[in-house]
Design an enzyme around this catalytic site. Sequence first.
Site, short mmCIF file in Angstrom:
data_model
loop_
_atom_site.label_atom_id
_atom_site.label_comp_id
_atom_site.label_asym_id
_atom_site.label_seq_id
_atom_site.Cartn_x
_atom_site.Cartn_y
_atom_site.Cartn_z
CG HIS A 125 -1.87 1.17 1.19
ND1 HIS A 125 -3.02 1.16 0.42
CD2 HIS A 125 -1.83 2.37 1.78
CE1 HIS A 125 -3.64 2.32 0.57
NE2 HIS A 125 -2.94 3.08 1.39
CG LEU B 267 -9.24 -1.96 -0.19
CD1 LEU B 267 -8.46 -2.83 -1.14
CD2 LEU B 267 -10.05 -0.92 -0.92
CG ASP B 268 -5.89 -0.30 1.17
OD1 ASP B 268 -5.17 -1.13 0.58
OD2 ASP B 268 -6.26 0.76 0.64
CD GLN B 269 -8.23 -0.90 7.51
OE1 GLN B 269 -7.80 -1.17 8.62
NE2 GLN B 269 -8.19 0.32 7.01
#
Lengths: 290, 290, 290, 290
Positions: free
Chosen positions: D197, D232-234
């Site tokens: 990310h 998402l993104d976690q």
Amino acid sequence: MTMTDATTARLLVTCPDKPGIISAVSTFLFNHGANITDFDQHSSDALGGTFFLRLEFQTPDLDCSRDALRNNFASRVAEPYGMQWQISYASEKKRMAVLVSKHDHVLMDLLWRTSRGDMPAVIPLVISNHDDLREEVERFGIEYHHIPVTADNKAEAEAEALRLLEGRVDVIVLARYMQILSPEFVSHYPHRVINIHHSFLPAFVGANPYQQAHDKGVKLIGATSHYVTADLDQGPIIEQNVQRVSHRHSADELKALGQDVERQVMLRAVRWHLEDRVIVDGNKTVVFVK
Amino acid sequence: MTMTDATTARLLVTCPDKPGIISAVSTFLFNHGANITDFDQHSSDALGGTFFLRLEFQTPDLDCSRDALRNNFASRVAEPYGMQWQISYASEKKRMAVLVSKHDHVLMDLLWRTSRGDMPAVIPLVISNHDDLREEVERFGIEYHHIPVTADNKAEAEAEALRLLEGRVDVIVLARYMQILSPEFVSHYPHRVINIHHSFLPAFVGANPYQQAHDKGVKLIGATSHYVTADLDQGPIIEQNVQRVSHRHSADELKALGQDVERQVMLRAVRWHLEDRVIVDGNKTVVFVK
Amino acid sequence: MTMTDATTARLLVTCPDKPGIISAVSTFLFNHGANITDFDQHSSDALGGTFFLRLEFQTPDLDCSRDALRNNFASRVAEPYGMQWQISYASEKKRMAVLVSKHDHVLMDLLWRTSRGDMPAVIPLVISNHDDLREEVERFGIEYHHIPVTADNKAEAEAEALRLLEGRVDVIVLARYMQILSPEFVSHYPHRVINIHHSFLPAFVGANPYQQAHDKGVKLIGATSHYVTADLDQGPIIEQNVQRVSHRHSADELKALGQDVERQVMLRAVRWHLEDRVIVDGNKTVVFVK
Amino acid sequence: MTMTDATTARLLVTCPDKPGIISAVSTFLFNHGANITDFDQHSSDALGGTFFLRLEFQTPDLDCSRDALRNNFASRVAEPYGMQWQISYASEKKRMAVLVSKHDHVLMDLLWRTSRGDMPAVIPLVISNHDDLREEVERFGIEYHHIPVTADNKAEAEAEALRLLEGRVDVIVLARYMQILSPEFVSHYPHRVINIHHSFLPAFVGANPYQQAHDKGVKLIGATSHYVTADLDQGPIIEQNVQRVSHRHSADELKALGQDVERQVMLRAVRWHLEDRVIVDGNKTVVFVK
């Protein structure tokens, strides 16, 4: 090329410090239609020191040719103040030769970034004392010259390299070139040959610094990029960095980690040179970083 | 004191590597009711190397006294494997003497953190060859001993210091103590005297490293904390760190920045020693960091 | 005070960019006998951006009084170019108030460094909503004011603080002051209240960021120092830094490590403010670092 | 392949903590002729926490087949303690697929290092939703599959990718793959899809974080590598790093600097996964770094 690169020029100045220099320089540029957009100046002492300046100016409204600007600056400003100076243009990328032996980690990053436009240079040729990396280099459409070096032919080898380089390059990068250049060779490119030393200078001068670092049990390993002078591994330092290591790393692993630091340090030093951010001051450098 | 400090013990082991050591150690502890909660082991080679171990275990369910545990471990495990070893308890804080001259920046941080419980030590006394810092130290309720050192009285001064220290301290910290300790003195506290060197060793050994760094134009300055041996500035390195600097910094400013690095490096090295994280291996250290 | 501090003045300028500004500023100073020894300028865009300047000049040969210099600069240079500007003198140390609650780690470092002359400020008073740190502060010969704050008396408490501060301070440092200042309070000291946020903004806004960091398993923790505006934790960032952590650190240990980062970040931000290195540009800062 | 790679095996264990686990594991290995050469263990709490272990052992004197070792470990050790576990061998390099869109900076470094033996993996195939990077990939002798993705065909595209990957890969690296994978896709490779990310999470979630960072005036930019989950993104963070920036950097320059951080962070995260150094613990990771 961005709008900025197309219009940006840079002026580097070194001279004895005295009042009025900034006024003289900036008024000269203003009167010729240049707009200064970045100005970084430093005096080594409050009184009687050395004056160092790097500035960027925008050229769209220049009222004279580049030649006229140089000539006028020389006579009106540089001469009265005893300046060493240069004006360069971001649109005129510097021509960079790379000298390499067998290690390709620094070379490949230079080739790759230059081909992508990520490093503001053109590379007309690569010279090596081995033939191993020919294919990798030629794939980028770059000349590869193999000049073997032995104890006996060193002078001839350097002479051949000088012939190949003559008039074609502005800067020479030693990307882990394992031959010692003679003072004679270096004298042709004063402060324009950049070396990467695989150690945090002044520590571990000499051969196999990673083994030395391992034997000593250091907790950080480093790399140093410097201009080459007649004095081996002692030229003005441009950039250094370190990487934390531990007892769990073998000498081989220190070497692998060290190569990443070498590459990173070399890339910064070369970029700063290409962007005219480095002024040599005796055995030191002034680096106007972003 | 937290629950953890009250119940945590630590075992350090160094011995020739061979199969079965971890099994022997962990089975011994399990059989005595200890629960291992952190285990960090390293062998210097796959075959024939040295075995290093630091582990933490919890003691609430120990089935024997601390003395019995030591005696049994010695005979059942340590002796058969030829171990150098120690067991310590987090609740028994190490006793730390500080030797200092006139620079107070490292001393004050040690006093301050120890008084806050932020550094797991007790400080029974501070010894200095000057009287300048007496008030600062005594304010913390700590003995301050002024032992002047001259060219003539050095042996007597060290003897007096040894008398003051005898039986009262586990570790000695040289917080910028500007006298060179004799090998004889050091031999009383092997690998228990910690020094801070104001340079990134092995660079700039000797006096006034910040001036040397300034003259050389380095881009990073550093500090090194190491155990003191008979060989000045050459004992096993515990911790090092660096700080980025530039041409804009004077030698005095390098010194001020360097003092912050010195303090930071010293604090880490001392903390790791106090937490039994450092094993000396010849002229190197194994540091089991968090 | 060094010779340099006695003779050094600083000029900060923000204005719409256009050609000629540097020429006007430097010629003005030259004509008044000032020697520029450090000049750092940046334009936010090649065309139509904002012009930012910090310069240092030496004053021994100034041909007019400080008042005359200010008045002349205002009318001859600042007004025509629409400048926001300030001239300050290194010998006139800024007066700094510290607001604190119970955490003393940032406060003590500020007091200690200021008292040693290591931080160019004078501290006329410390204000706290608790009485805990009185003794520590008064030992430095500094006034300590205890102003309790409750849900009911907040307006009165702020009014009392403003009365104590009025006319006596140039900058206010919130050294872990656990009360939210009202926009009304902040409006009295625009861009002159510096806060330390115990997190790497914009992450983990709000309470207990170290527990949040632990729960999220981040590999780096950070701290952010910023000017306070009406918008909590969202003012212009002056400085940030991070510290590597691992799964072995408890939330409490993250907090202890974080406090060292907080202190380091705060010290840099405060130092830069005191040395007139920070210009606020909307919700961002331009920081002319060494 | 070095001697070490030929003989090194690794064991990863996660289970509820209780006394005796290390004794059971190490005694089992000792009895089967394995020599433990690196042992890193951590318990999340002194009492009632989770037990995490990574160890390396040498296999030359193993007294049984790999299958027998697995079966015996499962029944004698893993089952009684309720372990999640895996044994792997350094000589069996993991098979890694790379998914990419148009940005090549992370991909090229993975290809280059893998081809040099600098990254312990084999890459059977690269999948992209664009055809741009085909030539670069195929030059390394690696299959390149172009699977266009539109709003309409997303399910079919993922199904095609899953068919290509099935049985051929151990880990999937998203080297700036600009499509969001469905939870269904991810469920086939739990904790085996690694994403980079382009931001220091949890900051700046979402599109164009470098513009966000520029607008906010942050002093450090970062990158985060994490396992992909349905959220998402976690997903669990494996590695993060930052790079210092200043007001002089445009949003484009932040992006270029950020890409170097992305690459560095991704390389570390992938290397650690390939060396079995990462254990997922809920929404966090335990990383046993060197």
